[in-house]
Write a protein that holds these residues in place. Structure first.
Motif, PDB file in Angstrom:
ATOM      1  N   PHE A 130     -11.689  10.256 -13.579  1.00  0.00           N
ATOM      2  CA  PHE A 130     -10.371  10.694 -13.112  1.00  0.00           C
ATOM      3  C   PHE A 130      -9.226   9.913 -13.746  1.00  0.00           C
ATOM      4  O   PHE A 130      -8.084  10.024 -13.307  1.00  0.00           O
ATOM      5  CB  PHE A 130     -10.284  10.564 -11.588  1.00  0.00           C
ATOM      6  N   GLY A 131      -9.536   9.098 -14.740  1.00  0.00           N
ATOM      7  CA  GLY A 131      -8.464   8.349 -15.392  1.00  0.00           C
ATOM      8  C   GLY A 131      -7.989   7.180 -14.545  1.00  0.00           C
ATOM      9  O   GLY A 131      -8.732   6.617 -13.739  1.00  0.00           O
ATOM     10  N   ASN A 132      -6.716   6.803 -14.726  1.00  0.00           N
ATOM     11  CA  ASN A 132      -6.167   5.669 -13.988  1.00  0.00           C
ATOM     12  C   ASN A 132      -4.733   5.935 -13.587  1.00  0.00           C
ATOM     13  O   ASN A 132      -4.061   6.808 -14.152  1.00  0.00           O
ATOM     14  CB  ASN A 132      -6.269   4.396 -14.825  1.00  0.00           C
ATOM     15  N   THR A 133      -4.265   5.158 -12.637  1.00  0.00           N
ATOM     16  CA  THR A 133      -2.886   5.257 -12.180  1.00  0.00           C
ATOM     17  C   THR A 133      -2.470   3.908 -11.635  1.00  0.00           C
ATOM     18  O   THR A 133      -3.303   3.047 -11.337  1.00  0.00           O
ATOM     19  CB  THR A 133      -2.730   6.347 -11.096  1.00  0.00           C
ATOM     20  N   ALA A 134      -1.158   3.703 -11.519  1.00  0.00           N
ATOM     21  CA  ALA A 134      -0.623   2.442 -10.996  1.00  0.00           C
ATOM     22  C   ALA A 134       0.685   2.715 -10.274  1.00  0.00           C
ATOM     23  O   ALA A 134       1.394   3.684 -10.582  1.00  0.00           O
ATOM     24  CB  ALA A 134      -0.409   1.432 -12.119  1.00  0.00           C
ATOM     25  N   CYS A 135       0.994   1.882  -9.307  1.00  0.00           N
ATOM     26  CA  CYS A 135       2.257   1.989  -8.598  1.00  0.00           C
ATOM     27  C   CYS A 135       2.634   0.608  -8.064  1.00  0.00           C
ATOM     28  O   CYS A 135       1.809  -0.302  -8.008  1.00  0.00           O
ATOM     29  CB  CYS A 135       2.178   3.000  -7.450  1.00  0.00           C
ATOM     30  N   ARG A 136       3.877   0.471  -7.684  1.00  0.00           N
ATOM     31  CA  ARG A 136       4.344  -0.780  -7.091  1.00  0.00           C
ATOM     32  C   ARG A 136       4.366  -0.651  -5.574  1.00  0.00           C
ATOM     33  O   ARG A 136       4.722   0.400  -5.041  1.00  0.00           O
ATOM     34  CB  ARG A 136       5.737  -1.149  -7.606  1.00  0.00           C
ATOM     35  N   VAL A 137       3.960  -1.742  -4.918  1.00  0.00           N
ATOM     36  CA  VAL A 137       3.958  -1.755  -3.472  1.00  0.00           C
ATOM     37  C   VAL A 137       4.568  -3.067  -3.012  1.00  0.00           C
ATOM     38  O   VAL A 137       4.361  -4.116  -3.617  1.00  0.00           O
ATOM     39  CB  VAL A 137       2.522  -1.594  -2.913  1.00  0.00           C
ATOM     40  N   GLU A 138       5.365  -3.006  -1.946  1.00  0.00           N
ATOM     41  CA  GLU A 138       5.966  -4.221  -1.388  1.00  0.00           C
ATOM     42  C   GLU A 138       5.103  -4.708  -0.232  1.00  0.00           C
ATOM     43  O   GLU A 138       5.030  -4.068   0.821  1.00  0.00           O
ATOM     44  CB  GLU A 138       7.390  -3.953  -0.900  1.00  0.00           C
ATOM     45  N   ALA A 139       4.430  -5.822  -0.448  1.00  0.00           N
ATOM     46  CA  ALA A 139       3.590  -6.402   0.595  1.00  0.00           C
ATOM     47  C   ALA A 139       4.459  -7.284   1.485  1.00  0.00           C
ATOM     48  O   ALA A 139       5.128  -8.195   0.999  1.00  0.00           O
ATOM     49  CB  ALA A 139       2.468  -7.224  -0.029  1.00  0.00           C
ATOM     50  N   ARG A 140       4.447  -7.013   2.787  1.00  0.00           N
ATOM     51  CA  ARG A 140       5.261  -7.780   3.729  1.00  0.00           C
ATOM     52  C   ARG A 140       4.377  -8.512   4.720  1.00  0.00           C
ATOM     53  O   ARG A 140       3.379  -7.988   5.196  1.00  0.00           O
ATOM     54  CB  ARG A 140       6.226  -6.848   4.456  1.00  0.00           C
ATOM     55  N   VAL A 159      -2.906   8.650  -6.528  1.00  0.00           N
ATOM     56  CA  VAL A 159      -3.402   9.956  -6.966  1.00  0.00           C
ATOM     57  C   VAL A 159      -3.910   9.850  -8.396  1.00  0.00           C
ATOM     58  O   VAL A 159      -3.182   9.429  -9.300  1.00  0.00           O
ATOM     59  CB  VAL A 159      -2.302  11.032  -6.885  1.00  0.00           C
ATOM     60  N   LEU A 160      -5.177  10.229  -8.583  1.00  0.00           N
ATOM     61  CA  LEU A 160      -5.773  10.254  -9.914  1.00  0.00           C
ATOM     62  C   LEU A 160      -5.920  11.696 -10.369  1.00  0.00           C
ATOM     63  O   LEU A 160      -6.395  12.548  -9.626  1.00  0.00           O
ATOM     64  CB  LEU A 160      -7.147   9.586  -9.894  1.00  0.00           C
TER      65      LEU A 160
END
Length: 289
Positions: free
Chosen positions: A249-259, A269-270
């Motif tokens: 399914f390939g790859n994906t990346a995103c930014r997340v703010e950990a609090r 989503v791939l």
């Protein structure tokens, strides 16, 4: 040059192998268990040990308000009849441990180790033997207070250990040995789900996170379950780059703010990647099995 009367003199067997074993204990959160002999100085400041063997020993002195660095006594080539050691005013590190809201945190285990702990394997034995002074930790009381006494060296590192909080490492020099303030943070939970473009969960996707600028992987990789779910329980606070990859399914990346103290949820989503099929044929173009 004044003789130190009634001081406790401690002789601890020392070698490179013993130091390496203690380092392993420190890394596992265990207190080293040195083999030591003790004696007391007389009215003239003299001390005498019986029972020492032809080995190397780290000698240190503890007295009321005074402490010494460790001095290396090498008896491996025979006896030394004259040995002197100087004491200085003891160094004390004390402080308080709070959470992010300013509330005191009790029952926090704190360790105070030499500033040079990470370099100790490269140091000469006579310098590295100061590690034996730091043979135990202390716990904060109900008011979050702690105190280390009888420290003989001027630079130390404090480590915290508590099951409900992220560990803290703080370097302290004698010039700022005043009241130390340590703030503990709750770990951040980063969880989510990896799905395909049709919304179905993706099993066995590899998920990891790192700083947004790249660099070393901070967490993972872990594999998603049958329902596509993943979870990190001890992520650091701040912006993280969350990445997922799957061979089909390939790859994906995103930014997340950990609090701190929050469960941060993210859906990845791939989209199905390009599949390359390879056929082996003979000189006439016929496929080979």
């Amino acid at each position: 040059g004044t003789p130190c009367v009634g001081a406790k003199v401690i002789a601890t067997e020392i070698s490179r192998e013993i130091l390496n074993a203690w380092l392993v204990d420190f890394e596992k959160g265990k207190d080293p268990d040195p083999v030591s002999l003790e004696t007391t100085t007389g009215l003239d400041g003299l001390f005498f040990f019986s029972g020492l063997e032809d080995k190397k020993y780290a000698i240190r002195v503890e007295a009321d308000g005074f402490a010494s660095k460790c001095e290396l006594l090498d008896l491996s080539d025979g006896w030394i009849t004259n040995f002197s050691i100087e004491v200085d005013r003891e160094k004390t590190v004390e402080g308080v441990v709070n959470d992010c809201a300013g509330n005191p945190v009790g029952e926090v285990q704190l360790y105070c180790v030499p500033f040079f702990l990470g370099e100790i394997s490269q140091l000469p034995l006579h310098e590295a033997c100061d590690l034996i002074v730091f043979s135990s930790g202390v716990s904060t009381d109900e008011f979050g207070c702690f105190k280390f006494e009888m420290l003989p060296i001027e630079r130390v590192t404090l480590f915290s250990d508590h099951a409900d909080y992220m560990p803290v490492e703080k370097k302290v020099e004698f010039s700022d040995y005043g009241l130390q303030k340590i703030v503990l943070k709750k770990p951040c939970v980063v969880k989510g789900k990896v799905i395909g473009k049709n919304g179905d969960p993706v099993e066995n996707a590899s998920v990891q996170y790192r700083h947004p600028q790249g660099g070393t992987i901070l967490g993972g990789p872990i594999l998603t379950q049958e329902d596509g779910v993943f979870r990190f329980d001890t992520a650091p606070e701040g912006i993280l780059s969350l990445q997922a990859v799957h061979r089909d399914f390939g790859n994906t990346a995103c930014r997340v703010e950990a609090r701190t103290g929050c469960e941060n949820e993210q859906e990845l989503v791939l989209t199905e990647g390009v599949k390359l099929k390879i056929f082996v044929v003979d000189g006439n173009g016929n496929p080979l099995e």
